[in-house]
Structure formats: C-alpha cells, structure tokens
Scaffold this motif. Structure first.
Motif, PDB file in Angstrom:
ATOM      1  N   ASN A 224     -20.592 -40.827 -12.920  1.00 43.24           N
ATOM      2  CA  ASN A 224     -21.297 -39.435 -12.441  1.00 43.24           C
ATOM      3  C   ASN A 224     -22.504 -39.413 -12.797  1.00 43.24           C
ATOM      4  N   ALA A 225     -23.246 -40.203 -13.865  1.00 38.62           N
ATOM      5  CA  ALA A 225     -24.475 -40.090 -14.023  1.00 38.62           C
ATOM      6  C   ALA A 225     -25.304 -40.862 -13.026  1.00 38.62           C
ATOM      7  N   LEU A 226     -24.654 -41.775 -12.641  1.00 31.62           N
ATOM      8  CA  LEU A 226     -25.370 -42.757 -11.554  1.00 31.62           C
ATOM      9  C   LEU A 226     -25.230 -42.049 -10.167  1.00 31.62           C
ATOM     10  N   GLN A 227     -24.244 -41.193  -9.939  1.00 32.24           N
ATOM     11  CA  GLN A 227     -24.171 -40.439  -8.879  1.00 32.24           C
ATOM     12  C   GLN A 227     -24.993 -39.232  -8.897  1.00 32.24           C
ATOM     13  N   THR A 255     -23.772 -35.132 -19.040  1.00 33.94           N
ATOM     14  CA  THR A 255     -23.971 -36.174 -17.822  1.00 33.94           C
ATOM     15  C   THR A 255     -25.592 -36.105 -17.152  1.00 33.94           C
ATOM     16  N   VAL A 256     -25.916 -34.794 -16.903  1.00 36.74           N
ATOM     17  CA  VAL A 256     -26.904 -34.587 -16.115  1.00 36.74           C
ATOM     18  C   VAL A 256     -28.266 -34.614 -16.943  1.00 36.74           C
ATOM     19  N   LEU A 347     -16.270 -29.571 -12.166  1.00 35.02           N
ATOM     20  CA  LEU A 347     -15.388 -29.354 -13.352  1.00 35.02           C
ATOM     21  C   LEU A 347     -15.103 -30.237 -14.346  1.00 35.02           C
ATOM     22  N   THR A 348     -14.804 -30.040 -15.653  1.00 37.12           N
ATOM     23  CA  THR A 348     -14.603 -30.967 -16.543  1.00 37.12           C
ATOM     24  C   THR A 348     -13.993 -32.219 -16.363  1.00 37.12           C
ATOM     25  N   GLU A 349     -12.914 -32.056 -15.556  1.00 39.95           N
ATOM     26  CA  GLU A 349     -11.798 -33.154 -15.264  1.00 39.95           C
ATOM     27  C   GLU A 349     -12.717 -34.123 -14.354  1.00 39.95           C
ATOM     28  N   ALA A 350     -14.152 -33.939 -13.662  1.00 41.90           N
ATOM     29  CA  ALA A 350     -14.654 -34.812 -12.815  1.00 41.90           C
ATOM     30  C   ALA A 350     -15.918 -35.249 -13.343  1.00 41.90           C
ATOM     31  N   SER A 351     -15.847 -34.845 -14.711  1.00 40.70           N
ATOM     32  CA  SER A 351     -17.167 -35.699 -15.540  1.00 40.70           C
ATOM     33  C   SER A 351     -18.551 -34.983 -15.261  1.00 40.70           C
ATOM     34  N   ASN A 401     -15.287 -40.699 -10.604  1.00 42.32           N
ATOM     35  CA  ASN A 401     -15.863 -39.730 -11.715  1.00 42.32           C
ATOM     36  C   ASN A 401     -14.547 -38.750 -12.265  1.00 42.32           C
ATOM     37  N   VAL A 402     -13.230 -39.109 -11.547  1.00 44.80           N
ATOM     38  CA  VAL A 402     -11.969 -38.180 -11.709  1.00 44.80           C
ATOM     39  C   VAL A 402     -11.483 -38.734 -13.086  1.00 44.80           C
ATOM     40  N   MET A 403     -11.085 -37.870 -13.749  1.00 42.87           N
ATOM     41  CA  MET A 403     -10.472 -38.172 -15.379  1.00 42.87           C
ATOM     42  C   MET A 403      -9.439 -38.937 -15.081  1.00 42.87           C
TER      43      MET A 403
END
Length: 548
Positions: A224-227, A255-256, A347-351, A401-403
């Motif tokens: 997610n950070a790289l996305q 992350t961001v 949402l939290t569940e997707a990082s 990125n999904v938990m």
C-alpha cells in the motif's frame, strides 16, 4: 481492460509495485541515503544511518527481553522517533506491532491488550496511569516507557520535564524500563521473515461494539505504501519532505506518511499532535512537499489567521482520506499553496487506501476516484453479483493490500472476505469511466475528524449509566469534523429532571476516548420506532440536521 486505466496520470503503473519486507526496505533506504535526514523532531534530527542503528538496538532489546517470533508488541505513542523505531524494531525482531490509540481510556486499553495478547507495551510516560489501572488484568509482561524528552535536542531535553512539572502533567508513577536502558546497541539475531507474515494488528470498530484486530502483513503494508508512491508520478526518491501530522497509530497515517516517507528516502517531519499552528510553521520551516491529511486539517489550515501571507509554495501533493473532502475546501487549499489536493478512499482492512482521484488528471465532484494500481474493485448486489455502471450496491475490493482477516474472529472474517474480495460494507456506484462514488454506509459507522466511531460502542457505554433507559447514537453533519456524534436518551422515570446533559457527557468522558464522546445530547420522552420496535435512527438524523 479496466475502464479506470484510461484515466490514470501518465507514469502511474497499472500493476502494484513489488512489495518488500518492511525492515528490509528500511535497511535498503539507509544503505542508499545514510547521511540524509530521516526524521526531524522538534529540532532533533536523525539520519537514515542513525535511525537504522536505533531500530537494530530496539530489536536486540526485544530479543534479549525474551520476544519470540509472532509475539505482539503494543505501541501507545504519539508521532515521535520512538514510534518509528519501536515499530520497525518490532518487525526486525520478528514481532507484530499493535497500534494503540494514546487517547484510549483504561476500558478500551484493557480490551485491546487482552484481545491482542500483547506481551510487550511501549508507552509514553504521561500515559502510564491509564495502563496502571488495568495492570494485572492484561497479558503484558514487559513495559518500556519513554518521554518526549528522549529525542529532544539539548537543552530542550532538560527543560521539557521541568515544563511538564510546572503544568502538573509530569508522570506521577513510573513503570517498566526506561527507553535508553532498553535499547541494546549492536545487530539483533536474524529472523527469517515472509511477506505474508503478520506485521500489524490494527484495531477497527465493529458492529458488535467491540474493536477487532485487522491482520495486516508485510505484503499488505509495503504494497500500500508503494501504491501511494506510484500514484504520485513525480515522486522524487531521497528528496521529498513528508509532514507526519496525522497519527501513525491509525493505519492511514502509518501508510501515507510514515511508510511512504521511509520507503522513499524522504525527510519525515514528525509532529506529536496535529495542531494547526505547528503544521503551518512546519510547512514553512522545513519546506514540506507532501502533506497527507484529513478534511478537518485542511479546513483548519484554510481558516488559519493570516494563512494568505505564509510561504506555503513548497507543497506539491496532498491525499486526503478518512472522510469526504468538500470541493470548496480542496479548491481554497490549492489556491493558497499551489499544490494538488485530492480525495481518496480506503478502510483499515485494506491497509488502508484503495481508491484516489488522479493528482494531475480529472478530479470528479463527489467521487473518491479510481482504484489504485493492482487493486480490482466492483459494485455488487445482495447476492454478490456485479452490477453495471451507475447502479448502487456494496463496494468490494481485491489486491495485495487486503488484510489476512480478523484476529481470532473466523466468523467475522468469512463474512468480510470472500474468494479474496473484501466486502467493504459501503454502498457505492461506479461511472462508465471507472470513477467510484460512495453513496452511503451499510454499517452505521460515524467518521468524525477522520476517526471511525461505531454507534453501538457508544450506546453500550450509555446503557451502563444507571439513569439511561434507552439510547440511540447517530452521526449528524458537522462543517468542521465532517460528522459529529449525537446521542438521544430516554431516562428512567425516577431520574427524570435529576440528571443533566453534563452528567452524561462526564460519564462518557470517563469511559470513551474524547473523539467518541457525544457532542449533542438530547433527552426525549420516547424514541421513534418501527412496527417491530427498531429505533428509527434516520428520523433522528434528519431532525437534528434540519435544526442545524
């Protein structure tokens, strides 16, 4: 071919960048940019080489204290060098981080530490009284305490504790090992790690009223950070200055701001509290280039006295998340800074980020934008069938990125994850070009100032008050916080006229983090109900919204 690809900014890839183990990625950044400033904290600077030495020392300290791979380490800290070091050090030692909100009351802390089975706790010394209230009832075996002064430059490091004493905020009781005594200089024992190993338990509220831990892996967090980095086509490795104002204990900030900065060799400017004066001064002083935030921060920024006279032109790009971003807020911010400010969704569940409007392309009114590189998204009906563009249904997303699922909650996991798809519980529609729009929330969640608040949890606390017979909690529109919490109560006959709104508010403050406390409290003779006795919350929302 997905329709959204045609609207990506030039240079944004269609696939997600290859994820890395987080400690490995930070070690690589430290090898490439050893002398560059990694962290800037209230006048103290740490280079990437120095940061990596501290991460190794913390990991070694954990191992010598008996940490085994997979053990959970709770972090109850504001944005500070200690947060960064403890998180990456935990992962390097083979542990799992547990983000713990510094605003938690003892009740909330008790639930999370027990649920996570946290053996270690790293805590700000000023927060120790809250831990001491639950000590002995939670599985924590070792406590590491730290203070803001541990990373302040001389003479601030000596003056800060004196200032706390004068304000009456100095810690009255100390517990555990002091930070510096815990660090063990040297190289920790290598631990074999896999991309699908658990890295973080990020607690998110549930319709059950109790927070549950989303299991986020090294793959999830680094992908997610790289996305996010890929979404900024002109991201300059080793040159950006990222403002770390949004809290890292929330996965959006982690992350961001934090991971984006450290994986990209940026200077991360740390602010322990997201106070608007400090934010404006930090942007000017450090020539911040990337300023991730939430709508309430941008509203406060836009309305800061004398903002038009400040030098803010260094800012290039900002992604806003956690709540809807009003267009007029974005446009005024862009006029003031010359930067691009776009709304995203996650949402939290997707990082957590899954969608974002293009930074330089078309930003559509009311849209949360396009799915990120490597993210697939669809809108489905009640049976899970995909709906055509323009039709409203539940948003489902899929990607690296999904938990993995919810910690120790297989039934909840099965309801939310199906064949790799994460069912978000949000109602959405997609237009012909692949732009997504959030229409409503399937769940009752309130988002106030970027924080998720679950009405059920607030209601359960209200029902614990001896005077409360019935309670309904709803979110109502608020020009500053996005939404605010409103509580409607029917008191037991014997307490009517004897209990005030202030009494209820005081009770809530003792049992809930400040951001969850109802700002509007109304007593009623009865609450509107359906024929089956269900409280009609929509009617209450409409009523309050009309009055406001």
């Amino acid at each position: 071919m997905k329709p959204w690809y045609a609207h990506y900014d030039p240079g944004v890839p269609k696939e997600a960048p290859a994820p890395r183990l987080l400690p490995e990625a930070l070690a690589e950044t430290a090898r490439r940019f050893p002398k560059k400033v990694a962290l800037e904290f209230l006048g103290r600077r740490l280079t990437y080489a120095a940061l990596w030495r501290e991460v190794e020392a913390f990991a070694k300290g954990l191992q010598e204290a008996g940490l085994k791979p997979g053990d959970r380490v709770a972090l109850m800290l504001p944005n500070s060098p200690q947060f960064v070091i403890a998180f990456y050090g935990t992962l390097l030692a083979g542990g799992v981080g547990v983000n713990t909100n510094p605003m938690y009351t003892p009740r909330e802390l008790h639930h999370q530490l027990r649920d996570a089975g946290a053996r270690f706790l790293v805590i700000l010394d000023q927060l120790l009284p809250r831990y001491l209230e639950v000590k002995g009832e939670v599985p924590v075996e070792k406590v590491v305490r730290t203070g803001i002064q541990d990373y302040l430059p001389f003479p601030k490091n000596l003056l800060y504790p004196l200032l706390l004493r004068r304000k009456g905020e100095a810690p009255k009781a100390l517990e555990g090992l002091p930070w510096r005594a815990f660090l063990r200089p040297g190289t920790p024992r290598p631990v074999p790690l896999d991309l699908d190993d658990l890295a973080l338990l990020q607690y998110t509220g549930g319709t059950t009223g109790l927070a549950k831990g989303a299991m986020l892996t090294h793959r999830n967090l680094s992908a997610n950070a790289l996305q996010v980095r890929a979404w900024i086509p002109d991201f300059r490795e080793g040159e950006e200055v990222v403002l770390g104002a949004i809290p890292f204990f929330h996965v959006y900030g982690m992350t961001v701001a934090m991971n984006l900065a450290l994986l990209g060799g940026a200077k991360l400017v740390l602010l322990p509290r997201p106070e608007i004066k400090a934010i404006v001064e930090a942007i000017e002083k450090h020539q911040v280039t990337l300023f991730p935030g939430v709508p309430t921060l941008y509203v406060a920024f836009n309305n800061f006295p004398g903002i038009e006279r400040r030098d803010l032109k260094s800012v290039r790009a900002c992604i806003s998340g956690s709540a809807p971003l009003p267009l007029e807020v974005a446009e005024r911010f862009e006029r003031l800074t010359g930067a691009k400010l776009v709304e995203g969704y996650g949402l939290t569940e997707a990082s957590p980020v899954t969608h974002c409007n293009p930074l330089y392309g078309e930003r559509r009114l009311g849209s949360v934008g396009l799915p990120f590189p490597g993210v697939d998204a669809k809108v489905v009906d009640e049976e899970g069938r995909e709906l055509p563009p323009g039709e409203v249904g539940e948003l489902a997303v899929k990607g690296p990125n999904v938990m993995k699922g919810y910690w120790n909650r297989p039934e909840e996991t099965q309801k939310t994850l199906k064949d790799g798809w994460l069912f978000t519980g949000d109602l959405a529609k997609m237009d012909q070009d692949g732009y997504f729009y959030i229409v409503d929330r399937k769940k009752d969640m309130i988002i106030a100032g970027g924080y998720n608040i679950y009405p059920r949890e607030v209601e359960e606390v209200l029902y614990q008050h001896e005077a409360v017979q019935e309670a309904a909690v709803v979110g109502v529109p608020d020009p500053y916080r996005g939404e605010t919490v409103a509580a409607f109560l029917v008191l037991k006959p014997e307490y009517q006229g004897k209990v005030s709104e202030k009494d209820i508010e005081r009770f809530c403050r003792q049992n809930l983090a400040a951001y969850k406390v109802p700002r509007i409290i109304q007593f009623r003779e009865s609450l509107p109900k359906s024929s089956v006795g269900k409280i009609l919350k929509r009617e209450l929302q409409k009523e309050v919204a009309a009055k406001r």
